[in-house]
Design a protein around this motif. Structure first.
Motif, PDB file in Angstrom:
ATOM      1  N   ALA A  36       5.298 119.848  36.045  1.00 57.01           N
ATOM      2  CA  ALA A  36       5.518 118.924  36.990  1.00 57.01           C
ATOM      3  C   ALA A  36       4.934 119.467  38.450  1.00 57.01           C
ATOM      4  N   ILE A  37       3.963 118.852  38.931  1.00 49.67           N
ATOM      5  CA  ILE A  37       3.642 119.107  40.243  1.00 49.67           C
ATOM      6  C   ILE A  37       4.001 118.368  41.258  1.00 49.67           C
ATOM      7  N   SER A  38       4.750 118.648  42.329  1.00 55.53           N
ATOM      8  CA  SER A  38       5.451 118.090  43.137  1.00 55.53           C
ATOM      9  C   SER A  38       4.964 118.461  44.517  1.00 55.53           C
ATOM     10  N   THR A  39       4.560 117.418  45.338  1.00 57.40           N
ATOM     11  CA  THR A  39       3.896 117.611  46.762  1.00 57.40           C
ATOM     12  C   THR A  39       5.328 116.874  47.613  1.00 57.40           C
ATOM     13  N   LEU A  40       5.727 117.694  48.521  1.00 55.75           N
ATOM     14  CA  LEU A  40       6.730 117.487  49.415  1.00 55.75           C
ATOM     15  C   LEU A  40       6.270 117.281  50.678  1.00 55.75           C
ATOM     16  N   TYR A  41       6.662 116.216  51.583  1.00 60.13           N
ATOM     17  CA  TYR A  41       6.372 116.008  52.828  1.00 60.13           C
ATOM     18  C   TYR A  41       7.579 115.850  53.710  1.00 60.13           C
ATOM     19  N   MET A  68      13.730 131.555  49.499  1.00 61.96           N
ATOM     20  CA  MET A  68      15.109 130.768  49.162  1.00 61.96           C
ATOM     21  C   MET A  68      14.815 129.741  47.882  1.00 61.96           C
ATOM     22  N   ILE A  69      13.718 128.989  47.984  1.00 58.59           N
ATOM     23  CA  ILE A  69      13.862 127.889  46.803  1.00 58.59           C
ATOM     24  C   ILE A  69      13.372 128.890  45.432  1.00 58.59           C
ATOM     25  N   GLN A  70      12.866 129.814  45.554  1.00 59.97           N
ATOM     26  CA  GLN A  70      12.579 130.753  44.289  1.00 59.97           C
ATOM     27  C   GLN A  70      13.820 131.225  43.818  1.00 59.97           C
ATOM     28  N   LYS A  71      14.586 131.669  44.547  1.00 57.99           N
ATOM     29  CA  LYS A  71      16.017 132.363  44.270  1.00 57.99           C
ATOM     30  C   LYS A  71      16.747 131.312  43.912  1.00 57.99           C
ATOM     31  N   VAL A  72      16.816 130.226  44.506  1.00 59.71           N
ATOM     32  CA  VAL A  72      17.779 129.276  43.793  1.00 59.71           C
ATOM     33  C   VAL A  72      17.731 128.737  42.562  1.00 59.71           C
ATOM     34  N   TYR A  73      16.144 128.629  42.203  1.00 62.37           N
ATOM     35  CA  TYR A  73      15.887 128.116  40.694  1.00 62.37           C
ATOM     36  C   TYR A  73      16.091 128.974  39.810  1.00 62.37           C
ATOM     37  N   SER A  74      15.917 130.218  40.217  1.00 57.78           N
ATOM     38  CA  SER A  74      16.006 131.443  39.243  1.00 57.78           C
ATOM     39  C   SER A  74      17.542 131.830  38.994  1.00 57.78           C
ATOM     40  N   GLU A  75      18.283 131.403  39.857  1.00 58.33           N
ATOM     41  CA  GLU A  75      19.665 132.102  39.708  1.00 58.33           C
ATOM     42  C   GLU A  75      20.551 130.786  39.403  1.00 58.33           C
ATOM     43  N   ASN A  76      20.122 129.506  39.603  1.00 58.17           N
ATOM     44  CA  ASN A  76      20.981 128.567  39.154  1.00 58.17           C
ATOM     45  C   ASN A  76      20.156 126.907  39.208  1.00 58.17           C
ATOM     46  N   LEU A  77      19.763 126.638  38.332  1.00 56.66           N
ATOM     47  CA  LEU A  77      19.019 125.619  38.155  1.00 56.66           C
ATOM     48  C   LEU A  77      19.642 124.318  38.544  1.00 56.66           C
ATOM     49  N   PRO A  78      19.019 123.500  39.244  1.00 59.37           N
ATOM     50  CA  PRO A  78      19.613 122.009  39.804  1.00 59.37           C
ATOM     51  C   PRO A  78      20.136 121.413  38.559  1.00 59.37           C
ATOM     52  N   GLU A  79      21.233 120.811  38.503  1.00 54.90           N
ATOM     53  CA  GLU A  79      21.983 119.982  37.485  1.00 54.90           C
ATOM     54  C   GLU A  79      21.027 118.761  37.085  1.00 54.90           C
ATOM     55  N   GLY A  80      20.858 118.692  35.931  1.00 57.13           N
ATOM     56  CA  GLY A  80      19.853 117.720  35.277  1.00 57.13           C
ATOM     57  C   GLY A  80      18.372 117.858  35.240  1.00 57.13           C
ATOM     58  N   LEU A  81      17.892 118.809  35.840  1.00 54.99           N
ATOM     59  CA  LEU A  81      16.659 119.189  35.908  1.00 54.99           C
ATOM     60  C   LEU A  81      15.847 118.995  34.302  1.00 54.99           C
ATOM     61  N   LEU A  92       8.650 128.776  38.199  1.00 52.01           N
ATOM     62  CA  LEU A  92       8.590 128.038  39.334  1.00 52.01           C
ATOM     63  C   LEU A  92       7.565 128.383  40.249  1.00 52.01           C
ATOM     64  N   PHE A  93       6.537 127.950  40.826  1.00 52.71           N
ATOM     65  CA  PHE A  93       5.835 128.349  42.091  1.00 52.71           C
ATOM     66  C   PHE A  93       5.914 127.456  42.974  1.00 52.71           C
ATOM     67  N   SER A  94       5.968 127.889  44.240  1.00 51.70           N
ATOM     68  CA  SER A  94       6.660 127.115  45.260  1.00 51.70           C
ATOM     69  C   SER A  94       5.889 127.689  46.738  1.00 51.70           C
ATOM     70  N   ASP A  95       5.096 126.867  47.615  1.00 50.81           N
ATOM     71  CA  ASP A  95       4.749 127.612  48.842  1.00 50.81           C
ATOM     72  C   ASP A  95       4.780 126.138  49.762  1.00 50.81           C
ATOM     73  N   ILE A  96       4.692 126.472  51.046  1.00 49.50           N
ATOM     74  CA  ILE A  96       4.898 125.750  52.271  1.00 49.50           C
ATOM     75  C   ILE A  96       3.833 125.949  52.998  1.00 49.50           C
ATOM     76  N   VAL A 104       4.664 122.419  48.239  1.00 53.59           N
ATOM     77  CA  VAL A 104       4.038 122.172  46.905  1.00 53.59           C
ATOM     78  C   VAL A 104       5.082 122.999  45.858  1.00 53.59           C
ATOM     79  N   SER A 105       5.287 122.397  44.907  1.00 58.91           N
ATOM     80  CA  SER A 105       5.925 123.087  43.687  1.00 58.91           C
ATOM     81  C   SER A 105       5.399 122.929  42.449  1.00 58.91           C
ATOM     82  N   VAL A 106       5.257 123.684  41.719  1.00 57.83           N
ATOM     83  CA  VAL A 106       4.590 123.775  40.395  1.00 57.83           C
ATOM     84  C   VAL A 106       5.785 124.225  39.422  1.00 57.83           C
TER      85      VAL A 106
END
Length: 115
Positions: A36-41, A68-81, A92-96, A104-106
């Motif tokens: 899933a490739i997400s572009t966030l504006y 912070m994003i990488q840490k959150v996803y590695s420690e506690n996935l968002p519910e329902g993802l 998860l690969f993420s940059d801004i 962008v998050s991949v």
């Protein structure tokens, strides 16, 4: 937009709003194979925009956002993802780009998620 992508985007938006106090104004996500490739504006808060007026501030916001994003996803996935796509998140690969306020998050899953 498919229902699954809409639900996926809602999960991302809620996590970032809870984490940073502001979610992205717009998210565009595509599913391809096992990704899933997400572009966030429109991600930055007014405080982050103020901090970014200096090069050091820009670097600080960039590091804080990506780490912070990488840490959150590695420690506690968002519910329902994982449930919404029917697969386990592997990476998860993420940059801004702070100046442009585009992130962008991949998300890489353990199996094909595209329909």
């Amino acid at each position: 937009m498919s229902k699954v992508i809409h639900e996926f985007n809602d999960i991302i938006r809620k996590l970032r709003k809870d984490l940073f106090g502001k979610g992205p104004e717009r998210i565009h996500t595509v599913f391809t194979e096992n990704m899933a490739i997400s572009t966030l504006y429109g991600n930055l808060t007014p405080t982050e925009k103020f901090i970014c007026q200096s090069p050091d501030g820009t670097e600080m916001v960039h590091m804080a956002r990506t780490k912070m994003i990488q840490k959150v996803y590695s420690e506690n996935l968002p519910e329902g993802l994982e449930e919404v796509v029917g697969a386990k998140l592997v990476h998860l690969f993420s940059d801004i780009k702070v100046k442009e306020d585009i992130a962008v998050s991949v998300f890489v899953f353990d199996k094909n998620i595209s329909s």
